[in-house]
Design an enzyme around this catalytic site. Structure first.
Site, mmCIF file in Angstrom:
data_model
loop_
_atom_site.group_PDB
_atom_site.id
_atom_site.type_symbol
_atom_site.label_atom_id
_atom_site.label_comp_id
_atom_site.label_asym_id
_atom_site.label_seq_id
_atom_site.Cartn_x
_atom_site.Cartn_y
_atom_site.Cartn_z
ATOM 1 N N HIS A 153 106.416 -17.023 -51.966
ATOM 2 C CA HIS A 153 107.272 -16.249 -52.976
ATOM 3 C C HIS A 153 108.210 -17.517 -53.225
ATOM 4 O O HIS A 153 109.717 -17.043 -53.803
ATOM 5 C CB HIS A 153 108.170 -15.097 -52.300
ATOM 6 C CG HIS A 153 107.417 -14.160 -51.765
ATOM 7 N ND1 HIS A 153 106.814 -13.073 -52.117
ATOM 8 C CD2 HIS A 153 106.635 -14.228 -50.342
ATOM 9 C CE1 HIS A 153 105.934 -12.261 -51.374
ATOM 10 N NE2 HIS A 153 105.795 -13.038 -50.272
ATOM 11 N N SER A 274 116.000 -38.922 -71.943
ATOM 12 C CA SER A 274 116.700 -38.438 -73.084
ATOM 13 C C SER A 274 117.171 -39.080 -73.975
ATOM 14 O O SER A 274 118.175 -39.913 -73.665
ATOM 15 C CB SER A 274 117.499 -37.042 -72.296
ATOM 16 O OG SER A 274 118.372 -36.520 -73.290
ATOM 17 N N LYS A 280 118.996 -38.571 -67.606
ATOM 18 C CA LYS A 280 117.914 -37.639 -67.424
ATOM 19 C C LYS A 280 116.770 -38.451 -67.129
ATOM 20 O O LYS A 280 116.187 -39.397 -67.841
ATOM 21 C CB LYS A 280 117.518 -36.888 -68.834
ATOM 22 C CG LYS A 280 118.687 -35.748 -68.977
ATOM 23 C CD LYS A 280 118.338 -34.575 -68.059
ATOM 24 C CE LYS A 280 117.554 -33.706 -69.012
ATOM 25 N NZ LYS A 280 117.230 -32.296 -68.379
ATOM 26 N N GLU A 287 104.925 -31.417 -67.410
ATOM 27 C CA GLU A 287 105.086 -30.081 -68.337
ATOM 28 C C GLU A 287 103.911 -29.895 -69.376
ATOM 29 O O GLU A 287 103.476 -28.849 -69.681
ATOM 30 C CB GLU A 287 106.405 -30.311 -68.932
ATOM 31 C CG GLU A 287 107.671 -30.295 -68.189
ATOM 32 C CD GLU A 287 108.830 -30.586 -68.884
ATOM 33 O OE1 GLU A 287 109.511 -29.571 -69.452
ATOM 34 O OE2 GLU A 287 109.123 -31.955 -69.099
#
Ligand code: ARG
Length: 455
Positions: A153, A274, A280, A287
């Protein structure tokens, strides 16, 4: 090619919807190899002369080198790769080119070309998977005893080892390899010689072409041979399962590389910055990998939808089988290579992993097991006592090993000093020695097994 029956050429829109050359030229090498095998067989069976077969063979080699060299002029008016190649062959060698299509149809020809193309992709997928598995096994070997939280979970459950977690993916990708191998064995039958749909009256030798093209045998039913696209569907189904596995690992890398987790550092090579936020480091490759399943599974659903309800045998609908398979195959190969690169480069942050492993009362099960073993308590009672101890620690804002013996004895008087031996995360993982368990000793055995299997 069918000018005998037609007075006028096709409408421009008809040509646009009908032509497949824009994409099926990717099967040029398979088409030419299939034609060479067919021509050699036509000569061996005496259906055409040796000199015609020789002219065809040489002409096809020239066509192939023109295509590979980028000088070949593809024509939409010639519809597809099969007719483009044949027309060029005619221009090169003249009359003998017209004999190549004896005892054959574009229906068995396209079924053959596509099957060989997919078969090559199956082999490439297996290679890509094995390279990825090697990278993960190397990670497992390095971190056989690094502790980290195991989750259910997405809540900390029990400590596990990094090596064990890496090997979980090796098992998944190993099943993908085995699925691709199974599919390969099933698809490795040659449709060539089914002709349009019913077979042919020419005394062709289907065994000979099947062998020349590295198939195990010719397909046994000519109708099935031209109507079947199961091989492509199985490829897409297997690719979808594999992409699903890739997406799960990618998702873990996205989570693990976040500032909240800091479990892993992805290399610069597989991260991006970024344009506005200088601090970043984005896990873009992970992704994109997480997303690839969308295209690959979309291709599978797309082809199922094309094939469902088609009457036997060939229907032009089936020309819509290729683009999605091409795209899915390209996506899968890229995804496998990207994941291999990330898996090779990523650096586990062992201190953060170990600190996280101890959070969330992750050794509560070890405590309950100790109560069963040391005090002979039924597991259900031990579960209850442990729950009370967890509540106490939670109330005090500390972890289980931080409770004093006196505090523990206030919950259950029989608890002894020895309990602390099972509470550390290293003790916990070391104790899970059952086959398939997370103990470093078991992980090392599995690493050895996989190294042996992967060569
Ligand atoms: N371009 C066609 C395809 O991809 C080749 C087969 C054409 N056969 C036919 N009977 N029109 O399916």
């Amino acid at each position: 090619m069918w000018g005998g029956r037609f007075a006028a050429g096709p409408d421009a829109i008809m040509e646009a919807i009908n032509a497949s050359i824009g994409f099926d030229k990717r099967m040029a090498a398979q088409d030419i190899e299939g034609s060479r095998a067919h021509a050699a067989m036509l000569a061996a069976t005496g259906i055409i002369t040796d000199s015609d077969a020789e002219a065809i063979r040489e002409g096809l080699l020239t066509v192939l080198s023109e295509i590979e060299g980028g000088t070949f002029q593809f024509s939409a008016a010639l519809e597809d790769i099969h007719m483009n190649v044949e027309a060029r062959l005619k221009a090169l060698i003249g009359a003998p080119a017209g004999r190549l299509h004896t005892g054959r149809s574009r229906n068995d020809q396209v079924a053959l070309d596509f099957r060989m193309w997919v078969r090559d992709q199956v082999d490439a997928a297996i290679d890509g998977l094995e390279a990825l598995m090697r990278a993960l096994v190397a990670q497992a070997e390095a971190g056989a005893d690094w502790v980290m939280p195991g989750f259910t979970h997405l809540q900390v459950a029990q400590p596990v080892t990094w090596g064990h977690h890496m090997l979980a993916y090796v098992e998944m990708f190993g099943r993908d390899v085995s699925r691709f191998r199974d599919a390969r064995a099933r698809m490795n039958e040659s449709p060539l010689g089914a002709a349009a749909l019913a077979g042919t009256g020419f005394p062709i030798d289907r065994q000979m072409t099947a062998e020349a093209l590295r198939f195990d045998r010719p397909m046994a039913n000519s109708l099935d041979a031209v109507a079947d696209r199961d091989f492509a569907l199985e490829f897409l189904a297997n690719a979808s399962i594999c992409a699903m596995h890739l997406s799960r690992l990618a998702e873990e890398l996205v989570i693990w590389s976040s500032a909240q987790f800091r479990f892993v550092r992805l290399s610069d090579g597989f991260s991006t910055g970024s344009s506005i936020m200088p601090q970043k480091r984005n896990p873009d490759a992970a992704e994109l990998l997480r997303a690839k399943i969308g295209r690959i599974m979309g291709a599978m659903v797309g082809l199922f939808t094309v094939m469902k309800g088609l009457p036997l045998t060939y229907s032009k609908d089936m020309q819509e089988d290729k683009e999605q398979v091409f795209d899915a195959a390209d996506s899968l190969m890229l995804a496998l290579a990207a994941m291999e690169g990330m898996a090779k480069d990523m650096v586990a942050q062992t201190e953060a992993l170990e600190a996280a492993a101890a959070t969330g009362f992750s050794t509560a099960t070890d405590l309950a097991d100790w109560l069963v073993r040391a005090l002979g308590m039924p597991f259900r009672d031990a579960h209850h006592v442990t729950g009370a101890l967890v509540a106490m620690a939670e109330g005090k804002g500390c972890d289980l090993p931080d409770l004093s013996l006196a505090e523990m004895q206030s919950v259950h008087a029989d608890i002894k000093e020895g309990v602390f031996e099972v509470l550390g995360v290293h003790n916990s993982v070391a104790s899970r020695t059952t086959f398939g368990g997370t103990a470093p000793a078991r992980v090392r055995e599995q690493v050895a097994t996989w190294k042996e299997r992967l060569g």
